[in-house]
Enzyme design. Structure first.
Site, PDB file in Angstrom:
ATOM      1  N   CYS A  67       0.848  -1.188   0.000  1.00  0.00           N
ATOM      2  CA  CYS A  67       0.000   0.000   0.000  1.00  0.00           C
ATOM      3  C   CYS A  67       0.884   1.239   0.000  1.00  0.00           C
ATOM      4  CB  CYS A  67      -0.906   0.000   1.229  1.00  0.00           C
ATOM      5  SG  CYS A  67      -1.983   1.444   1.364  1.00  0.00           S
ATOM      6  N   HIS A 115      -9.036  -3.550  -2.527  1.00  0.00           N
ATOM      7  CA  HIS A 115      -8.075  -2.759  -1.750  1.00  0.00           C
ATOM      8  C   HIS A 115      -8.481  -1.283  -1.745  1.00  0.00           C
ATOM      9  CE1 HIS A 115      -3.735  -1.954  -0.475  1.00  0.00           C
ATOM     10  NE2 HIS A 115      -4.204  -0.738  -0.745  1.00  0.00           N
ATOM     11  N   GLU A 116      -8.764  -0.730  -2.928  1.00  0.00           N
ATOM     12  CA  GLU A 116      -9.082   0.693  -3.010  1.00  0.00           C
ATOM     13  C   GLU A 116     -10.452   0.999  -2.406  1.00  0.00           C
ATOM     14  OE1 GLU A 116      -6.750   2.713  -3.624  1.00  0.00           O
ATOM     15  OE2 GLU A 116      -5.416   1.082  -4.231  1.00  0.00           O
ATOM     16  N   HIS A 149     -10.227   1.253   1.315  1.00  0.00           N
ATOM     17  CA  HIS A 149      -9.683   2.541   1.754  1.00  0.00           C
ATOM     18  C   HIS A 149     -10.803   3.532   2.056  1.00  0.00           C
ATOM     19  CE1 HIS A 149      -5.349   2.791   1.756  1.00  0.00           C
ATOM     20  NE2 HIS A 149      -5.236   2.229   0.560  1.00  0.00           N
TER      21      HIS A 149
END
Length: 217
Positions: free
Chosen positions: A129, A171-172, A175
């Site tokens: 990351c 993953h994004e 966030h």
């Protein structure tokens, strides 16, 4: 398009314009690191709070920042902005022999993204990351998902994603809910990028790392 009654938030629009200016001619913004409160805050849904011009400039600056880092995704929270949008892109050759099932993932702007697993299959691989710079850890993620998002023109998309592109999207999107990949990673797998290269890169499947570092796959 975004909501018919959506109005530009003039104060936020000015703040974003100022943020963009900090990137200079190079369009490179600093990427905030773990410990910054913004990375732990749930973002606000995007519904036209920025002018089209400002949104386009923001996307361009985020894209440039992501590529220069380099990375394959960048969420707005990673540049200190609490709006639900991110950019993703991974230009690699499809490799049927790579167990990570890496595949081409063209540039997308993903606004208000969400995902749902479409099977119970998961995969555990090292990932990193840009906001936890210099380290990687093994993270289990869904192998197949239905990804949903709006693009920069407000058009809604729903597509199946598999393998590595599915991992990037998860993953994004995480966030934007205030989650870092390390929150659910195998903590004993945590390694510097240098040690990953020296010890654990020969086989993408982290079987040896699991045995040597003492974590379960």
């Amino acid at each position: 398009m975004f909501g018919k009654n959506a109005k530009v938030d003039l104060e936020l629009n000015r703040d974003v314009e100022q943020l963009i200016k900090t990137g200079g001619k190079e369009k490179l913004l600093p990427i905030v690191q773990a410990g910054e409160p913004v990375l732990r805050q749930r973002t606000v849904a995007y519904n036209g709070q920025l002018s089209k011009r400002t949104l386009a400039k923001l996307i361009d600056t985020m894209h440039t920042t992501m590529l220069e880092a380099p990375g394959v995704g960048l969420a707005a929270t990673q540049i200190g902005l609490g709006l639900a949008l991110a950019v993703v892109e991974d230009h690699v050759r499809d490799d049927e022999d790579d167990p990570r099932e890496i595949a081409e993932f063209p540039f997308h702007v993903i606004i208000n993204p969400s995902y749902k697993p479409t099977s119970d299959k998961t995969a555990s691989f090292y990932e990193g990351c840009l906001s936890f710079d210099g380290y990687q850890a093994v993270r289990k993620r869904w192998l197949d998902i239905t990804a949903e998002w709006d693009d920069e023109d407000g058009k809604h998309h729903s597509e199946p994603l598999h393998g590595w592109p599915a991992r990037i999207f998860q993953h994004e999107t995480d966030h934007l809910s205030g989650e870092l990949y390390i929150d659910r990673a195998e903590i004993r797998s945590l390694t510097t990028n240098e040690n990953l290269e020296d010890y654990w890169c020969e086989d993408p499947v982290p079987t040896e790392a699991a045995e040597e570092l003492g974590f379960a796959l």
